[in-house]
Design a protein around this motif. Structure first.
Motif, PDB file in Angstrom:
ATOM      1  N   SER A 162      17.489 -29.774  -0.925  1.00  0.00           N
ATOM      2  CA  SER A 162      17.330 -28.380  -0.494  1.00  0.00           C
ATOM      3  C   SER A 162      17.159 -27.498  -1.725  1.00  0.00           C
ATOM      4  CB  SER A 162      18.528 -27.919   0.330  1.00  0.00           C
ATOM      5  OG  SER A 162      19.696 -27.891  -0.467  1.00  0.00           O
ATOM      6  N   PHE A 163      16.626 -26.318  -1.498  1.00  0.00           N
ATOM      7  CA  PHE A 163      16.495 -25.322  -2.567  1.00  0.00           C
ATOM      8  C   PHE A 163      16.316 -23.956  -1.942  1.00  0.00           C
ATOM      9  CE2 PHE A 163      12.199 -26.685  -1.622  1.00  0.00           C
ATOM     10  CZ  PHE A 163      11.429 -25.531  -1.691  1.00  0.00           C
ATOM     11  N   ARG A 164      16.621 -22.931  -2.706  1.00  0.00           N
ATOM     12  CA  ARG A 164      16.373 -21.538  -2.305  1.00  0.00           C
ATOM     13  C   ARG A 164      15.199 -21.038  -3.120  1.00  0.00           C
ATOM     14  NH1 ARG A 164      19.900 -18.742   0.712  1.00  0.00           N
ATOM     15  NH2 ARG A 164      21.915 -19.695   1.116  1.00  0.00           N
ATOM     16  N   THR A 165      14.433 -20.161  -2.513  1.00  0.00           N
ATOM     17  CA  THR A 165      13.270 -19.625  -3.212  1.00  0.00           C
ATOM     18  C   THR A 165      13.201 -18.115  -3.037  1.00  0.00           C
ATOM     19  OG1 THR A 165      10.871 -19.880  -3.489  1.00  0.00           O
ATOM     20  CG2 THR A 165      11.694 -19.974  -1.247  1.00  0.00           C
ATOM     21  N   SER A 166      12.726 -17.436  -4.055  1.00  0.00           N
ATOM     22  CA  SER A 166      12.470 -15.993  -3.994  1.00  0.00           C
ATOM     23  C   SER A 166      10.957 -15.806  -4.096  1.00  0.00           C
ATOM     24  CB  SER A 166      13.155 -15.264  -5.154  1.00  0.00           C
ATOM     25  OG  SER A 166      14.554 -15.401  -5.055  1.00  0.00           O
ATOM     26  N   ILE A 167      10.399 -15.153  -3.096  1.00  0.00           N
ATOM     27  CA  ILE A 167       8.950 -14.984  -2.977  1.00  0.00           C
ATOM     28  C   ILE A 167       8.558 -13.605  -3.473  1.00  0.00           C
ATOM     29  CG2 ILE A 167       7.014 -14.952  -1.347  1.00  0.00           C
ATOM     30  CD1 ILE A 167       8.330 -17.637  -1.309  1.00  0.00           C
ATOM     31  N   SER A 168       7.442 -13.522  -4.186  1.00  0.00           N
ATOM     32  CA  SER A 168       6.885 -12.213  -4.551  1.00  0.00           C
ATOM     33  C   SER A 168       5.481 -12.113  -3.972  1.00  0.00           C
ATOM     34  CB  SER A 168       6.863 -12.033  -6.073  1.00  0.00           C
ATOM     35  OG  SER A 168       6.131 -13.067  -6.686  1.00  0.00           O
ATOM     36  N   GLY A 169       5.058 -10.880  -3.736  1.00  0.00           N
ATOM     37  CA  GLY A 169       3.750 -10.672  -3.132  1.00  0.00           C
ATOM     38  C   GLY A 169       3.149  -9.344  -3.537  1.00  0.00           C
ATOM     39  N   SER A 170       1.985  -9.081  -2.975  1.00  0.00           N
ATOM     40  CA  SER A 170       1.307  -7.813  -3.242  1.00  0.00           C
ATOM     41  C   SER A 170       0.546  -7.381  -1.998  1.00  0.00           C
ATOM     42  CB  SER A 170       0.349  -7.949  -4.429  1.00  0.00           C
ATOM     43  OG  SER A 170      -0.685  -8.865  -4.114  1.00  0.00           O
ATOM     44  N   ALA A 171       0.286  -6.082  -1.930  1.00  0.00           N
ATOM     45  CA  ALA A 171      -0.504  -5.500  -0.838  1.00  0.00           C
ATOM     46  C   ALA A 171      -0.985  -4.132  -1.305  1.00  0.00           C
ATOM     47  CB  ALA A 171       0.331  -5.361   0.433  1.00  0.00           C
ATOM     48  N   SER A 172      -1.912  -3.563  -0.576  1.00  0.00           N
ATOM     49  CA  SER A 172      -2.373  -2.209  -0.883  1.00  0.00           C
ATOM     50  C   SER A 172      -2.389  -1.378   0.398  1.00  0.00           C
ATOM     51  CB  SER A 172      -3.747  -2.227  -1.554  1.00  0.00           C
ATOM     52  OG  SER A 172      -4.690  -2.880  -0.746  1.00  0.00           O
ATOM     53  N   ASP A 173      -2.434  -0.068   0.214  1.00  0.00           N
ATOM     54  CA  ASP A 173      -2.484   0.845   1.352  1.00  0.00           C
ATOM     55  C   ASP A 173      -3.925   1.278   1.604  1.00  0.00           C
ATOM     56  OD1 ASP A 173      -3.072   2.800  -0.554  1.00  0.00           O
ATOM     57  OD2 ASP A 173      -1.070   3.664  -0.526  1.00  0.00           O
ATOM     58  N   SER A 174      -4.111   2.192   2.546  1.00  0.00           N
ATOM     59  CA  SER A 174      -5.463   2.639   2.915  1.00  0.00           C
ATOM     60  C   SER A 174      -6.144   3.432   1.804  1.00  0.00           C
ATOM     61  CB  SER A 174      -5.419   3.467   4.203  1.00  0.00           C
ATOM     62  OG  SER A 174      -4.604   4.608   4.019  1.00  0.00           O
ATOM     63  N   CYS A 175      -5.385   3.909   0.823  1.00  0.00           N
ATOM     64  CA  CYS A 175      -5.968   4.621  -0.322  1.00  0.00           C
ATOM     65  C   CYS A 175      -6.428   3.649  -1.404  1.00  0.00           C
ATOM     66  CB  CYS A 175      -4.949   5.581  -0.933  1.00  0.00           C
ATOM     67  SG  CYS A 175      -4.381   6.871   0.173  1.00  0.00           S
ATOM     68  N   GLY A 176      -6.040   2.375  -1.278  1.00  0.00           N
ATOM     69  CA  GLY A 176      -6.370   1.398  -2.304  1.00  0.00           C
ATOM     70  C   GLY A 176      -5.305   1.265  -3.369  1.00  0.00           C
ATOM     71  N   THR A 177      -4.174   1.936  -3.183  1.00  0.00           N
ATOM     72  CA  THR A 177      -3.066   1.825  -4.131  1.00  0.00           C
ATOM     73  C   THR A 177      -2.382   0.483  -3.942  1.00  0.00           C
ATOM     74  OG1 THR A 177      -2.735   4.218  -4.004  1.00  0.00           O
ATOM     75  CG2 THR A 177      -0.923   2.912  -4.924  1.00  0.00           C
ATOM     76  N   SER A 178      -2.198  -0.260  -5.038  1.00  0.00           N
ATOM     77  CA  SER A 178      -1.588  -1.590  -4.974  1.00  0.00           C
ATOM     78  C   SER A 178      -0.079  -1.499  -5.177  1.00  0.00           C
ATOM     79  CB  SER A 178      -2.178  -2.486  -6.054  1.00  0.00           C
ATOM     80  OG  SER A 178      -3.542  -2.713  -5.789  1.00  0.00           O
ATOM     81  N   TYR A 179       0.635  -2.393  -4.498  1.00  0.00           N
ATOM     82  CA  TYR A 179       2.089  -2.461  -4.592  1.00  0.00           C
ATOM     83  C   TYR A 179       2.501  -3.915  -4.759  1.00  0.00           C
ATOM     84  CZ  TYR A 179       1.576   2.110  -2.386  1.00  0.00           C
ATOM     85  OH  TYR A 179       1.208   3.387  -2.103  1.00  0.00           O
ATOM     86  N   THR A 180       3.636  -4.134  -5.450  1.00  0.00           N
ATOM     87  CA  THR A 180       4.194  -5.470  -5.568  1.00  0.00           C
ATOM     88  C   THR A 180       5.483  -5.511  -4.781  1.00  0.00           C
ATOM     89  OG1 THR A 180       5.334  -4.888  -7.624  1.00  0.00           O
ATOM     90  CG2 THR A 180       3.156  -5.916  -7.820  1.00  0.00           C
ATOM     91  N   TYR A 181       5.801  -6.707  -4.321  1.00  0.00           N
ATOM     92  CA  TYR A 181       6.959  -6.904  -3.448  1.00  0.00           C
ATOM     93  C   TYR A 181       7.779  -8.089  -3.924  1.00  0.00           C
ATOM     94  CZ  TYR A 181       4.537  -3.853  -0.184  1.00  0.00           C
ATOM     95  OH  TYR A 181       3.903  -2.787   0.387  1.00  0.00           O
ATOM     96  N   PRO A 182       8.899  -7.843  -4.585  1.00  0.00           N
ATOM     97  CA  PRO A 182       9.838  -8.954  -4.756  1.00  0.00           C
ATOM     98  C   PRO A 182      10.635  -9.062  -3.467  1.00  0.00           C
ATOM     99  CG  PRO A 182      10.645  -7.009  -5.884  1.00  0.00           C
ATOM    100  CD  PRO A 182       9.300  -6.652  -5.283  1.00  0.00           C
ATOM    101  N   VAL A 183      10.737 -10.270  -2.946  1.00  0.00           N
ATOM    102  CA  VAL A 183      11.457 -10.442  -1.684  1.00  0.00           C
ATOM    103  C   VAL A 183      12.693 -11.271  -1.932  1.00  0.00           C
ATOM    104  CG1 VAL A 183      11.293 -11.343   0.647  1.00  0.00           C
ATOM    105  CG2 VAL A 183       9.330 -10.271  -0.395  1.00  0.00           C
TER     106      VAL A 183
END
Length: 136
Positions: free
Chosen positions: A115-136
């Protein structure tokens, strides 16, 4: 949209050109994304042999404030140093408010790791095209 008038003085002090312009305004708004993991599995016998485990992730946009665009998993860390992320899956073009999408990532899991635990990171943008990062 905003409309306005332009008066241009070309340095002579006597001639002006008058016209109108349109300004498109957009207020950036970070989408609120949630992630939940399904059960890991070996997709094929070959994956079992190479120890490549697939993990389905459901990425949801439960409350908006708007559609999330270009949603992608960008990385992961795990509690077991031998477990590594080898595929981030395919990005999703958009997730509407109240919607969700499935992204399957793959890990290289050494023999003996139960077994192991994992921390996922991601990215997305809004309707203006501004990018955001997401540590989860």
């Amino acid at each position: 949209n905003a409309r306005g008038e332009v008066n241009s003085d070309y340095g002579t002090g006597t001639s002006y050109d008058t016209g109108t312009f349109t300004v498109n305004t957009c207020t950036p708004a970070r989408p609120v994304l949630k992630i939940s993991a399904g059960t890991g599995f070996w997709a094929t016998l070959g994956d079992y042999g190479t120890r490549t485990m697939s993990l389905p992730l459901t990425v949801s946009n439960p409350v908006g404030p708007g559609t999330a665009y270009n949603v992608a998993i960008t990385g992961a860390t795990s509690t077991n140093g031998g477990v590594t992320l080898v595929s981030t899956g395919s990005p999703v073009s958009s997730i509407i408010v109240g919607g969700s999408a499935l992204i399957t990532v793959q890990y290289q899991v050494p023999v003996g790791v139960g077994s192991f635990r994992t921390s996922i990171s991601g990215s997305a943008s809004d309707s203006c095209g501004t990018s955001y990062t997401y540590p989860v």
